[in-house]
Design a protein around this motif. Structure first.
Motif, PDB file in Angstrom:
ATOM      1  N   VAL A 447     -10.182 -41.104  -0.998  1.00  0.00           N
ATOM      2  CA  VAL A 447      -9.017 -41.666  -0.347  1.00  0.00           C
ATOM      3  C   VAL A 447      -8.278 -42.880  -1.195  1.00  0.00           C
ATOM      4  O   VAL A 447      -7.088 -42.860  -1.107  1.00  0.00           O
ATOM      5  N   LEU A 486      -4.959 -35.037   0.047  1.00  0.00           N
ATOM      6  CA  LEU A 486      -6.292 -34.977   0.479  1.00  0.00           C
ATOM      7  C   LEU A 486      -6.501 -33.888   1.181  1.00  0.00           C
ATOM      8  O   LEU A 486      -5.622 -33.308   2.097  1.00  0.00           O
ATOM      9  N   ASP A 490     -10.437 -35.524   5.226  1.00  0.00           N
ATOM     10  CA  ASP A 490     -10.510 -36.693   4.712  1.00  0.00           C
ATOM     11  C   ASP A 490      -9.364 -37.626   5.595  1.00  0.00           C
ATOM     12  O   ASP A 490      -9.178 -38.691   5.356  1.00  0.00           O
ATOM     13  N   LEU A 494      -8.664 -41.589   5.829  1.00  0.00           N
ATOM     14  CA  LEU A 494      -7.493 -42.141   5.199  1.00  0.00           C
ATOM     15  C   LEU A 494      -6.689 -43.279   6.326  1.00  0.00           C
ATOM     16  O   LEU A 494      -6.357 -44.126   6.000  1.00  0.00           O
TER      17      LEU A 494
END
Length: 954
Positions: A447, A486, A490, A494
């Motif tokens: 991230v 991403l 994820d 984030l």
């Protein structure tokens, strides 16, 4: 506050000292300079040519002349009513040699050193081999190889009574805790008696005075008995024998440092560096005691009246730039009644403001350099030049693509250790909450990578743990880019990282039960959630800033070659041109918010001299012609290409691959460089002059190739490829090609040279007359066709400048006919600076009024007025005028008739008034309709500064 009228930047080193500068003060005064602006004056690494690797903040550099020499310089300045601004470097110190006492102390005593918290060292590294140690990536090869080769050894310094590990010029102190064992190893009674003095020592501060006393006894013993006595000790650690080499190794392993191959730095270094330079260690100036220690000398010099202002280097490297500026301003205000002049080196993105809560006078001028440079470019050239670049090289036409790729490469290969440290800070936060403890380190690192890759400016500046609205403008762009890059799995992580990095204070985890502050040991995880978040925010900012610098300025700008005049420090090569209206808007904002900011067009860090950029900007006006020229030259010089191993080849496939040296991209950028820096008076048949130019360009080429990190790099140089590139350069510039490529090159430069000079005079006048403080870089009073350092730090021919300066009453227009020698530029600078001295409030405080231009060639003019009370100045400059320059004259001047009906709408107060040009004998009159015709205003010079009063006579 002592606000400068104008500044002149000087680079001090052992070849140009304070006394050298003092001898030139009269020349600087005659030019119109009010303040010298000095490179760092504190003691740097011996032989440093720039001063940014300070090793002792407490002493004025002896190489420059010491404090006595500084006082002589200031005396000379005061005799001419001039002042001194100095550059200070609070972010980092030089640690690449053996001269930094603070650094040596932490190597000797580890986390219990007096200076352990002065440097940003992670004493609690997750790597067991580095806990409580400092990684020293200084070895030229692997540790085992260097140890076996005998290049690492135990030594003794008799003057200080110290044992140290030596490696070439490097000195790594041995901790006194080990002295007892070292001395006993010789099996001599006298040495064993000395060893007893060191028995029971620890690294605790209370024991360090006893260690100093024991060392004094050891020193006295060696003085009395001779150094041969200590040779017995050193032989027991000799690296030549396997047994004693193993003893040496075990001694080294016990120290507070770990010697390592220089290549380990990118992945394992456990202290913050300046960018990725492992000879520059970051300083924790946010700590009050460190702040005072770093600034003690400067504060004293300021209190004593030797220094009038400060330039703060790399403000974005500091943990808290806002707090730093506030503390600095407060301390300086306590020392003298007059407020100091303070500017910061800050790279601003387009639309990014310098924060109002930083009590400074502005930036050092990169933002202005970007604006005035972009103004020189024709926006119509952007698309065809990008298309040509992509077709010739096979690389992307978009700078943004190169920038993202460069960011990923730098993160992976140069700043991996810094990325890991920031990711660990986020991971610690995640572990403190039940709802986030399953976010893995790998997920958070992933991230973090996407956030910094897409972060569009240098850094954010959260306050009390929260980002401001200004921060969020840029952080939201990073979030959008990260979301797109991403996987959806994820995104939850984030969003939490977004909150932790200042997006929200909600769901803050409680402090861990029983958590104890280990901050006293330097760099330990903070004790509560708020501190943990602020630590993560700082680490994020201290990652995003060097990443931007290394990826954009030092990588992508050497890969992308649409037009190199836009590849400059502080510029976005993706932003090709700026309109007159946008330039006016920038000046209006600066006049309102930071009227005393510096205005510069050249610095010690520029990649190309201001006149190189001005000439290259002409290519934006003839984009199609330049594209055809590039292709023709590439075909013409194909026989000079080399194979990737540097050997000559007779032909090359046209598959757009880089399977030859220099390759299509490097070749295209080389041609731009040659066009940009070819001296105006150089002839193709001047063999010595061409060879001198080739040597300078070869130096640039090597740096450019390695910075691009494509075929070769600083980390892994491909010397055969580099040699092939050099051979190509010298091949195309060889004397036997004086009637071929050299003739074509010089003819092309002659073709655009006048337009380039016109551009140069335009940006010179705009710098001198826009809101702010004009700054000159040493030597740029004449044409500046320098390339990146060290080329832009070559010795300056002050004698020529001194010879040409006295003719103050000769208008610059008289020198236009001989424009190639640069004297016209010098005269323009001197004359406008004289105006700033004659009416200081007009250009320093005067209102800025953009003026409307009408007529057939309105787009080829920029004009504005400055007003203070009843005093007026009208500034006019030709721009984008290549198509208007006739073939009947050799002057960088549009023939008056060419302007046709082009005219400036003048302020009503100047209607029907006669005006006098400070740059020529012209006295154009505003007609009854309030119009000033360009055919009158720019009849003698491509630029004008009009006043109601003529030039004062002496």
């Amino acid at each position: 506050m002592t606000v400068p009228r104008s500044t002149l930047r000087l680079q001090f080193h052992r070849g140009f000292t304070f006394d050298d500068a003092a001898r030139r003060v009269e020349c600087f005064a005659a030019l119109g300079i009010s303040h010298l602006y000095a490179s760092p004056i504190t003691t740097a690494e011996p032989g440093s040519m720039h001063g940014y690797d300070a090793v002792d903040y407490t002493q004025v550099s002896a190489e420059y002349g010491g404090e006595a020499g500084l006082k002589r310089l200031v005396d000379a300045l005061r005799a001419h009513d001039m002042g001194l601004i100095v550059d200070i470097v609070p972010n980092h110190m030089g640690v690449g040699g053996s001269s930094n006492a603070w650094w040596l102390d932490i190597l000797e005593w580890g986390r219990h050193s007096t200076y352990a918290r002065h440097f940003d060292v992670d004493w609690h590294s997750p790597d067991p081999a580095l806990r409580g140690k400092v990684l020293l990536p200084t070895l030229g090869a692997s540790y085992g190889e260097e140890l076996a080769a005998g290049r690492i050894g135990l030594h003794f310094a008799p003057d200080g009574g110290r044992f140290y590990i030596g490696y070439g010029p490097h000195v790594f102190p041995v901790c006194p805790v080990d002295y007892a064992a070292i001395l006993q190893g010789a099996d001599r009674a006298d040495l064993s008696a000395l060893a007893h003095r060191f028995q029971g020592l620890t690294t605790q501060p209370a024991d360090q005075p006893r260690a100093a006393e024991a060392r004094d006894a050891l020193r006295e013993f060696v003085e009395r008995e001779g150094e041969s006595a200590i040779e017995f000790v050193l032989q027991t650690y000799a690296p030549e024998d396997p047994l004693t080499r193993d003893r040496l190794h075990r001694l080294i392993e016990r120290q507070h440092f770990r010697l390592a191959w220089w290549r380990t730095a990118s992945d394992e270094v456990n202290w913050r560096r300046f960018f990725d330079i492992s000879t520059l260690a970051a300083v924790r100036v946010e700590r009050p005691e460190v702040f005072e220690a770093v600034h003690a000398l400067i504060f004293r010099l300021y209190r004593e009246g030797l220094v009038d202002g400060l330039r703060i280097d790399h403000i974005d490297g500091l943990a808290e730039p806002r707090e730093y500026c506030q503390r600095l301003r407060q301390r300086l205000s306590e020392l003298r009644d007059t407020a100091p002049y303070v500017v910061v080196e800050k790279i601003l993105g387009r639309g990014e403001p310098l924060h109002d809560d930083w009590p400074v006078d502005g930036t050092t001028g990169y933002d202005f350099m970007n604006d005035v440079g972009a103004l020189l470019h024709d926006p119509a050239g952007a698309e065809p030049l990008a298309r040509t670049w992509a077709e010739i090289t096979g690389r992307s036409a978009s700078f943004a693509d190169e920038a993202r790729a460069a960011r990923r490469k730098i993160l992976a290969e140069n700043l991996s250790a810094e990325l890991d440290r920031a990711a660990r800070a986020l991971h610690r936060i995640a572990r403190d909450s039940l709802s986030t403890r399953d976010f893995t380190y790998t997920t958070l690192r992933r991230v973090l990578v996407e956030l910094v890759v897409h972060f569009p400016v240098y850094r954010m500046y959260p306050q009390n743990g929260l980002r401001s609205a200004a921060d969020n403008v840029y952080f939201e762009q990073a979030l959008d880019g990260a979301r797109a890059s991403l996987p959806r799995s994820d995104h939850a992580a984030l969003e939490r990282v977004n909150a932790w990095l200042g997006g929200s204070t909600e769901d803050a985890p409680p402090a861990r039960p029983g958590a104890q502050s280990q901050q006293a040991q330097g760099g330990a995880p903070p004790p509560h959630a708020g501190s943990s978040r602020r630590s993560a925010q700082t680490l994020f900012s201290q990652l995003s800033a060097p990443l931007a610098a290394k990826a954009i300025e030092d990588t992508a700008c050497y890969r992308y070659g649409r037009l190199l005049s836009r590849n400059e420090v502080g510029s976005d090569p993706g932003e090709f041109a700026l309109s007159v209206e946008q330039f006016h808007a920038g000046n209006l904002e600066r006049a309102q918010r930071f009227p005393h900011a510096m205005l510069t067009t050249a610095t010690h860090d520029h990649k190309r001299g201001e006149d190189v950029r001005a000439r290259l900007a002409v290519l934006s006006e003839i984009a199609d012609e330049w594209g055809a020229t590039l292709r023709a030259w590439s075909t013409l010089n194909a026989p000079q290409r080399r194979a990737p191993d540097g050997t000559p080849i007779s032909s090359v496939s046209q598959d757009k691959s880089d399977a030859w040296a220099p390759g299509p991209a490097a070749e295209a950028m080389l041609y731009q460089t040659l066009v940009g820096c070819w001296p105006p008076a150089l002839r193709a048949d001047d063999e010595a002059g061409v060879n001198e130019l080739a040597e300078r360009v070869a130096q640039w080429q090597l740096k450019a190739l390695r910075e691009a990190k494509l075929q070769t790099s600083w980390l892994a140089p491909d010397e055969a490829y580099e040699a092939g590139c050099r051979e190509f350069l010298f091949g195309i510039l060889a004397p036997q090609r004086r009637d071929g490529f050299l003739k074509e090159l010089s003819a092309f430069v002659e073709r655009i040279g006048r337009a380039g000079a016109l551009n140069s005079l335009q940006q010179t006048v705009l710098r001198l007359a826009s809101p702010g403080i004009p700054d000159l870089y040493q030597g740029t009073e004449l044409w500046d066709f320098s390339l990146v350092d060290p080329d832009n730090r070559r010795p300056v021919d002050f004698a020529t400048r001194e010879m040409w300066l006295p003719q103050t009453q000769t208008p610059p227009s008289e020198f236009l006919a001989d424009w190639r020698n640069g004297r016209v530029k010098l005269a323009v600078i001197q004359r406008v600076l004289a105006l700033r001295a004659h009416l200081p409030e007009l250009l320093s405080q005067g209102t800025y009024l953009p003026l409307t231009v009408r007529g057939v060639h309105a787009s080829s003019v920029i004009a504005f007025a400055r007003r203070h009370g009843n005093a007026w100045a009208v500034v006019i400059a030709s721009r984008l005028a290549t198509g208007l320059l006739g073939s009947d004259t050799d002057l960088p001047l549009v023939e008056p008739a060419q302007w046709a009906d082009t005219a400036i709408e003048m302020p009503p107060d100047l209607s029907a008034r006669a005006l006098f040009d400070w740059l020529s004998p012209a006295a154009p009159k505003v007609d009854d309709h309030g119009l000033l015709c360009l055919r009158d205003a720019l009849a003698a010079m491509p630029v004008a500064v009009l006043m109601e009063d003529g030039v004062p006579r002496s």
